[in-house]
Structure formats: C-alpha cells, structure tokens
Write an enzyme that holds these catalytic residues in place. Structure first.
Site, PDB file in Angstrom:
ATOM      1  N   SER A   1      43.360  42.863  42.262  1.00 36.56           N
ATOM      2  CA  SER A   1      42.593  42.338  43.395  1.00 36.56           C
ATOM      3  C   SER A   1      41.095  42.462  43.188  1.00 36.56           C
ATOM      4  O   SER A   1      40.358  41.487  43.394  1.00 36.56           O
ATOM      5  CB  SER A   1      43.015  43.029  44.695  1.00 36.56           C
ATOM      6  OG  SER A   1      42.734  44.416  44.638  1.00 36.56           O
ATOM      7  N   ASP A   2      40.616  43.635  42.779  1.00 42.76           N
ATOM      8  CA  ASP A   2      39.169  43.772  42.640  1.00 42.76           C
ATOM      9  C   ASP A   2      38.641  43.040  41.409  1.00 42.76           C
ATOM     10  O   ASP A   2      37.543  42.509  41.426  1.00 42.76           O
ATOM     11  CB  ASP A   2      38.711  45.228  42.688  1.00 42.76           C
ATOM     12  CG  ASP A   2      39.328  46.133  41.652  1.00 42.76           C
ATOM     13  OD1 ASP A   2      40.431  45.839  41.167  1.00 42.76           O
ATOM     14  OD2 ASP A   2      38.708  47.170  41.331  1.00 42.76           O
ATOM     15  N   CYS A   3      39.435  42.951  40.331  1.00 40.48           N
ATOM     16  CA  CYS A   3      39.013  42.164  39.167  1.00 40.48           C
ATOM     17  C   CYS A   3      38.930  40.687  39.539  1.00 40.48           C
ATOM     18  O   CYS A   3      37.994  39.990  39.127  1.00 40.48           O
ATOM     19  CB  CYS A   3      39.995  42.352  38.012  1.00 40.48           C
ATOM     20  SG  CYS A   3      40.042  44.026  37.355  1.00 40.48           S
TER      21      CYS A   3
END
Length: 184
Positions: free
Chosen positions: A54-56
């Site tokens: 998700s954060d990537c």
C-alpha cells in the site's frame, strides 16, 4: 549504444520479467491462490516480488503525479523523447489503494486484515509479534491517503465519491490512533 551499466539494467529487468514468480501474476493465479489484485500496484522491489504494498503504491503514484508537474518531463513528452503514462495505469494504482483499505479505515501493508486477533496465539515466531494478520499502520495509511488526495486533485472526476469516502475514513483512523502528545 548502451553503456555497460545500461546493459546491466536491461538484463536485470528482463531477468525479473522472466523469473518464476512473474508467471503467478495472472488473474487466474491470483484467484486460485486468493491473492489481492496487483495490477497497478508497486511492490517492495521488483516484479519478481509481485505483491503490491500500500505505501509503495502510494509513494509510486505520488512520484508519477509529481513528474507530471515537471516542465522538463512534460517537455520531453511533447518532443517525443519519452512516452507519457496512460491515465488508465494511474486508475489501476488508485484501485489497488482503495481496495487495500481496511474496515477500520486504515491501510495495512499488502493485504486486507482478514483475520482475528486470536490468530496471534498461533504465531510460531519467537522474535516477531503481531504478524499473523496484516494490521493498519500509520505509514501505510498516510502514504495511501496522500496519494489519493494528490490523485484526486489532478483527476477530480475519477471515482470521486469512493476517494472522498476513503479519505474521510482514513482521517478518522489516523485520529483514533493518535497519542495524547500528538504523536503516532
């Protein structure tokens, strides 16, 4: 003519494309093995990793959106030096982010929270706690939310209701886990 470094990058890219892990990224394989949608997501490292994070994905999307604001990049696209990205690819990234939002309003790393807290009693690790299910995290949530907000600013008519609702739920999650001293 490519330099040795460029040749290495081309070989490395082709290696990952042809790695055994890459063949499992088809829609059929994801369905068969209960994998989350990955089209449009960014993994931790290469396509051989294959699991969108998700954060990537959020940081990758923000990077692409920032490049769209770069006069140097936009000029190179206009001159035909580089090819611009199709909006559909950005839409796919947004879809990954939206579908990774947990019921609590936050975002976990690479899959939705599909379990119960008591699963932690089955944890075979003596070193790592709370690894049996994927919990919502501050950094994943903020990267996902800021990507959605940046995307919505550039593409205000794409999935407007869903993005607005996801941002509202995300903000509630962030407030719910904030400590009294203001930190997370």
């Amino acid at each position: 003519m490519p330099t040795h470094a460029h040749t290495h990058l081309i070989v490395s890219f082709n290696f990952y494309r042809s790695s055994p892990a890459y063949q499992y990224e088809s829609c059929e394989s994801r369905d068969k093995f209960y994998r989350h949608v990955s089209k449009g997501g960014w993994p931790f490292s290469t396509s051989a990793h294959g699991w969108p994070i998700s954060d990537c994905t959020g940081e990758g999307l923000k990077g692409v959106l920032a490049l769209m604001d770069s006069p140097l990049v936009m000029n190179a696209i206009k001159k035909g030096i580089i090819k611009g990205i199709q909006p559909s690819r950005l839409y796919d990234a947004v879809n990954v982010i939206l579908t990774l939002q947990n019921e609590d309003g936050g975002w976990a790393t690479y899959e939705n929270n599909r379990g119960f807290g008591w699963y932690e009693q089955l944890n075979p690790s003596e070193v790592f706690g709370d690894i049996m299910i994927d919990y919502s995290y501050v950094e994943c949530s903020m990267a996902s939310m800021t990507a959605l907000a940046d995307f919505h600013e550039k593409f205000p008519h794409h999935r407007t209701t869903e993005i607005t609702f996801a941002l509202r739920r995300g903000a509630q999650f962030m407030k719910s886990i904030q400590r009294e001293d203001g930190s997370w």
